[in-house]
Design a protein around this motif. Structure first.
Motif, PDB file in Angstrom:
ATOM      1  N   ARG A  57      17.505  39.280  26.891  1.00 23.96           N
ATOM      2  CA  ARG A  57      17.984  38.246  27.594  1.00 23.96           C
ATOM      3  C   ARG A  57      18.464  38.775  28.524  1.00 23.96           C
ATOM      4  NH1 ARG A  57      23.298  37.603  27.942  1.00 23.96           N
ATOM      5  NH2 ARG A  57      23.788  38.842  26.273  1.00 23.96           N
ATOM      6  N   VAL A  58      18.431  38.923  29.857  1.00 25.04           N
ATOM      7  CA  VAL A  58      18.613  39.610  31.222  1.00 25.04           C
ATOM      8  C   VAL A  58      20.017  39.176  31.604  1.00 25.04           C
ATOM      9  CG1 VAL A  58      17.508  40.335  33.236  1.00 25.04           C
ATOM     10  CG2 VAL A  58      15.909  39.780  31.413  1.00 25.04           C
ATOM     11  N   GLU A  59      20.225  40.134  32.392  1.00 26.94           N
ATOM     12  CA  GLU A  59      21.248  39.917  33.654  1.00 26.94           C
ATOM     13  C   GLU A  59      21.544  40.856  34.062  1.00 26.94           C
ATOM     14  OE1 GLU A  59      25.704  40.969  31.145  1.00 26.94           O
ATOM     15  OE2 GLU A  59      24.733  40.056  29.763  1.00 26.94           O
ATOM     16  N   LEU A  60      21.647  40.455  35.829  1.00 29.91           N
ATOM     17  CA  LEU A  60      22.128  41.021  36.942  1.00 29.91           C
ATOM     18  C   LEU A  60      22.972  42.253  36.713  1.00 29.91           C
ATOM     19  CD1 LEU A  60      20.351  40.730  39.392  1.00 29.91           C
ATOM     20  CD2 LEU A  60      21.964  39.703  40.286  1.00 29.91           C
ATOM     21  N   ALA A  61      22.892  43.330  36.990  1.00 32.25           N
ATOM     22  CA  ALA A  61      23.629  44.178  36.796  1.00 32.25           C
ATOM     23  C   ALA A  61      24.295  44.565  38.699  1.00 32.25           C
ATOM     24  CB  ALA A  61      22.918  45.430  36.916  1.00 32.25           C
ATOM     25  N   VAL A  62      25.807  44.659  38.403  1.00 36.19           N
ATOM     26  CA  VAL A  62      26.870  44.596  39.326  1.00 36.19           C
ATOM     27  C   VAL A  62      26.810  46.195  39.725  1.00 36.19           C
ATOM     28  CG1 VAL A  62      28.739  42.830  37.894  1.00 36.19           C
ATOM     29  CG2 VAL A  62      28.624  44.768  38.612  1.00 36.19           C
ATOM     30  N   GLU A  63      27.453  45.602  41.433  1.00 32.60           N
ATOM     31  CA  GLU A  63      27.180  46.807  42.102  1.00 32.60           C
ATOM     32  C   GLU A  63      28.552  47.707  42.101  1.00 32.60           C
ATOM     33  OE1 GLU A  63      26.677  45.583  46.503  1.00 32.60           O
ATOM     34  OE2 GLU A  63      24.409  44.724  45.968  1.00 32.60           O
ATOM     35  N   ASN A  66      31.584  51.763  39.336  1.00 31.34           N
ATOM     36  CA  ASN A  66      32.955  51.399  37.924  1.00 31.34           C
ATOM     37  C   ASN A  66      32.727  50.002  37.296  1.00 31.34           C
ATOM     38  OD1 ASN A  66      33.719  54.456  38.211  1.00 31.34           O
ATOM     39  ND2 ASN A  66      35.466  53.662  39.872  1.00 31.34           N
ATOM     40  N   ALA A  67      31.999  49.111  38.467  1.00 28.66           N
ATOM     41  CA  ALA A  67      31.896  47.887  38.091  1.00 28.66           C
ATOM     42  C   ALA A  67      30.547  47.680  37.609  1.00 28.66           C
ATOM     43  CB  ALA A  67      31.008  46.739  39.483  1.00 28.66           C
ATOM     44  N   ILE A  69      29.868  50.095  35.724  1.00 28.05           N
ATOM     45  CA  ILE A  69      30.601  50.595  34.267  1.00 28.05           C
ATOM     46  C   ILE A  69      31.580  49.820  33.016  1.00 28.05           C
ATOM     47  CG2 ILE A  69      31.832  52.369  32.852  1.00 28.05           C
ATOM     48  CD1 ILE A  69      31.465  54.230  34.943  1.00 28.05           C
ATOM     49  N   GLU A  70      31.563  49.203  33.927  1.00 27.91           N
ATOM     50  CA  GLU A  70      32.842  47.906  32.911  1.00 27.91           C
ATOM     51  C   GLU A  70      31.886  46.922  32.717  1.00 27.91           C
ATOM     52  OE1 GLU A  70      37.227  44.405  33.765  1.00 27.91           O
ATOM     53  OE2 GLU A  70      35.664  46.326  35.968  1.00 27.91           O
ATOM     54  N   GLN A  71      30.161  46.353  33.796  1.00 28.07           N
ATOM     55  CA  GLN A  71      30.041  45.695  33.070  1.00 28.07           C
ATOM     56  C   GLN A  71      29.722  45.694  31.590  1.00 28.07           C
ATOM     57  OE1 GLN A  71      26.334  44.586  35.419  1.00 28.07           O
ATOM     58  NE2 GLN A  71      25.888  42.815  34.440  1.00 28.07           N
ATOM     59  N   LEU A  72      28.519  47.535  31.897  1.00 32.31           N
ATOM     60  CA  LEU A  72      28.064  48.152  30.732  1.00 32.31           C
ATOM     61  C   LEU A  72      28.922  47.222  29.017  1.00 32.31           C
ATOM     62  CD1 LEU A  72      25.485  48.230  29.628  1.00 32.31           C
ATOM     63  CD2 LEU A  72      25.882  50.687  30.202  1.00 32.31           C
ATOM     64  N   GLY A  90      19.206  57.255  37.962  1.00 33.06           N
ATOM     65  CA  GLY A  90      19.791  56.598  39.313  1.00 33.06           C
ATOM     66  C   GLY A  90      21.316  57.082  38.259  1.00 33.06           C
ATOM     67  N   PHE A  91      21.663  57.679  37.502  1.00 31.56           N
ATOM     68  CA  PHE A  91      22.889  56.914  36.242  1.00 31.56           C
ATOM     69  C   PHE A  91      23.392  58.904  36.380  1.00 31.56           C
ATOM     70  CE2 PHE A  91      20.454  54.524  33.707  1.00 31.56           C
ATOM     71  CZ  PHE A  91      20.857  53.832  34.158  1.00 31.56           C
ATOM     72  N   SER A  92      24.607  59.001  37.424  1.00 28.23           N
ATOM     73  CA  SER A  92      25.946  60.161  37.191  1.00 28.23           C
ATOM     74  C   SER A  92      25.851  60.851  36.106  1.00 28.23           C
ATOM     75  CB  SER A  92      26.887  59.997  38.646  1.00 28.23           C
ATOM     76  OG  SER A  92      28.099  59.063  37.469  1.00 28.23           O
ATOM     77  N   GLU A  93      26.320  62.264  35.609  1.00 27.57           N
ATOM     78  CA  GLU A  93      26.609  62.519  34.823  1.00 27.57           C
ATOM     79  C   GLU A  93      28.457  61.861  34.073  1.00 27.57           C
ATOM     80  OE1 GLU A  93      28.179  66.908  33.317  1.00 27.57           O
ATOM     81  OE2 GLU A  93      27.257  66.735  35.084  1.00 27.57           O
ATOM     82  N   ALA A  94      29.223  61.565  35.187  1.00 28.97           N
ATOM     83  CA  ALA A  94      30.114  60.651  35.030  1.00 28.97           C
ATOM     84  C   ALA A  94      29.732  59.612  34.393  1.00 28.97           C
ATOM     85  CB  ALA A  94      31.569  60.661  36.624  1.00 28.97           C
ATOM     86  N   PHE A  95      29.128  58.810  34.907  1.00 28.52           N
ATOM     87  CA  PHE A  95      28.550  57.175  34.333  1.00 28.52           C
ATOM     88  C   PHE A  95      28.281  57.713  33.032  1.00 28.52           C
ATOM     89  CE2 PHE A  95      25.624  54.313  33.063  1.00 28.52           C
ATOM     90  CZ  PHE A  95      25.999  53.003  33.988  1.00 28.52           C
ATOM     91  N   ILE A  96      27.513  58.816  32.741  1.00 31.24           N
ATOM     92  CA  ILE A  96      26.836  58.675  31.328  1.00 31.24           C
ATOM     93  C   ILE A  96      28.313  58.564  30.290  1.00 31.24           C
ATOM     94  CG2 ILE A  96      25.464  59.744  29.663  1.00 31.24           C
ATOM     95  CD1 ILE A  96      23.116  60.243  31.890  1.00 31.24           C
ATOM     96  N   ARG A  97      29.339  59.981  30.730  1.00 37.65           N
ATOM     97  CA  ARG A  97      30.159  60.791  30.147  1.00 37.65           C
ATOM     98  C   ARG A  97      31.473  58.650  30.103  1.00 37.65           C
ATOM     99  NH1 ARG A  97      33.252  64.732  33.158  1.00 37.65           N
ATOM    100  NH2 ARG A  97      33.794  63.076  34.515  1.00 37.65           N
ATOM    101  N   ALA A  98      30.940  57.749  30.466  1.00 37.56           N
ATOM    102  CA  ALA A  98      32.067  56.598  30.803  1.00 37.56           C
ATOM    103  C   ALA A  98      31.844  56.175  29.334  1.00 37.56           C
ATOM    104  CB  ALA A  98      32.289  56.002  31.735  1.00 37.56           C
ATOM    105  N   ILE A  99      30.085  55.348  29.746  1.00 44.14           N
ATOM    106  CA  ILE A  99      29.548  54.748  28.616  1.00 44.14           C
ATOM    107  C   ILE A  99      29.790  56.064  27.140  1.00 44.14           C
ATOM    108  CG2 ILE A  99      27.507  53.747  28.094  1.00 44.14           C
ATOM    109  CD1 ILE A  99      28.913  52.817  30.298  1.00 44.14           C
TER     110      ILE A  99
END
Length: 349
Positions: A57-63, A66-67, A69-72, A90-99
């Motif tokens: 199934r496919v979902e469109l990523a929000v822009e 932070n948004a 991260i919350e969606q994922l 395109g994923f930042s280090e902070a993004f990967i850490r948050a996930i």
């Protein structure tokens, strides 16, 4: 039923390689009874909707980071995810850490020792064996799935048997899903000049822009060469196994080409392709040509001409591919993850 949640993307500049190797993993997961959800950008979604064989199934990523991260995290929770998969630069280090704080393990599909890999539970890099010590030092608790055994190819490659070289006739040109450097047409012109008698197949991906498609069609219509143009090919395995020689961008296609035992000239069009391409060249089934800056098209076309007429060398390249061909890397990755999860659960008990 458990679910894999993918966050990836593609487009004119980045191509579709990240999306396609995630799809390979989703197909392997499906055979184990697992669902998949893909969170992708609009360009990747448009490409996915054109696939007749898409799994998941496919979902469109929000822009916004932070948004997203919350969606994922919300998607992973609601789907009771067995695994979260990140694939993209395109994923930042902070993004990967948050996930990484999600309830599900985090798998990072890596090519470049991406900042943030130290937060992943599982790291997969088919060309990453030389970085094993670096990965282990920075992330000693991670499951490291490194080396050729973890090349992620779609199930069409598992089901396809390579044809003998004597039964192959086409000279195939494919510069990825989008050809961001615009090499397809000038390369085809140079090859037609050197090899006017060759039967060409030129393959363009879904990210190939309209103006470039029109220019390519105009050249083919007026050329005296035999040229078949295939746009947005849905069965690359069948195309590669019918290729006597391929000239291709050195992205994920190189793993497909090795699996199909196809002698190849790989064009390195991005730095992240270099390590895997050099490993492939050392195996003897392909040659590597520099294309990150100014491309010496005349020299490239002359080399392709020499190979095309060298039956002995093409046979050597064909035979060299067989020992290093891997078709079931996605299934091997799923098996490694299952073993790791079982051991982790036993340890926690």
């Amino acid at each position: 039923m458990s679910t894999l949640v993918f966050c990836t993307g593609g487009g004119q500049q980045s191509g579709i390689g990240h999306v396609m190797r995630c799809q390979a993993l989703a197909q392997a997961a499906e055979e184990q009874g697992l669902d998949s959800v893909f969170i992708v950008n609009p360009a990747a979604r448009q490409f996915i909707l054109q696939r007749h064989d898409w799994t998941g199934r496919v979902e469109l990523a929000v822009e916004g980071e932070n948004a997203l991260i919350e969606q994922l995290l919300n998607t992973a929770d609601s789907a009771e995810a067995a695994l979260i998969v990140l694939d993209g630069y395109g994923f930042s280090e902070a993004f990967i850490r948050a996930i990484s704080v999600a309830n599900a393990p985090l798998l990072l599909l890596d090519d470049i020792r991406q900042p943030g890999y130290q937060y992943a539970d599982i790291i997969c890099n088919p060309a990453g064996e030389p970085w094993r010590d670096a990965y282990a030092q920075a992330n000693p608790g991670a499951l490291l799935c490194l080396g050729a055994g973890f090349r992620l190819l779609r199930r069409e490659f598992v089901a396809t048997n390579p044809l003998p070289l004597a039964q192959r006739f086409s000279l195939t040109v494919n510069l990825g899903g989008s050809d961001p450097t615009g090499l397809t047409l000038p390369l085809l012109k140079a090859l037609c000049h050197e090899l006017p008698e060759a039967p060409f197949r030129v393959v363009t991906g879904p990210g190939f822009d309209g103006a470039s498609l029109s220019a390519l069609a105009d050249f083919i219509a007026t050329s005296e060469c035999a040229i078949q143009h295939i746009h947005n090919c849905q069965d690359m395995a069948d195309l590669w196994v019918n290729s006597r020689l391929a000239v291709a961008a050195a992205g994920g296609s190189q793993f497909e080409l090795a699996a199909c035992h196809t002698p190849s000239v790989l064009l390195v069009v991005a730095e992240n392709q270099r390590q895997a391409s050099n490993q492939a060249a050392s195996q003897g089934w392909c040659e590597v040509f520099e294309a990150t800056d100014v491309v010496a098209l005349n020299a490239l076309a002359a080399r392709v001409k020499a190979l095309w007429h060298d039956d002995k060398q093409l046979n050597t390249m064909y035979e060299s591919a067989a020992p290093v061909a891997v078709r079931d890397g996605a299934w091997q990755l799923m098996a490694a993850i299952a073993t790791w999860r079982n051991r982790t659960m036993e340890t926690s008990c």
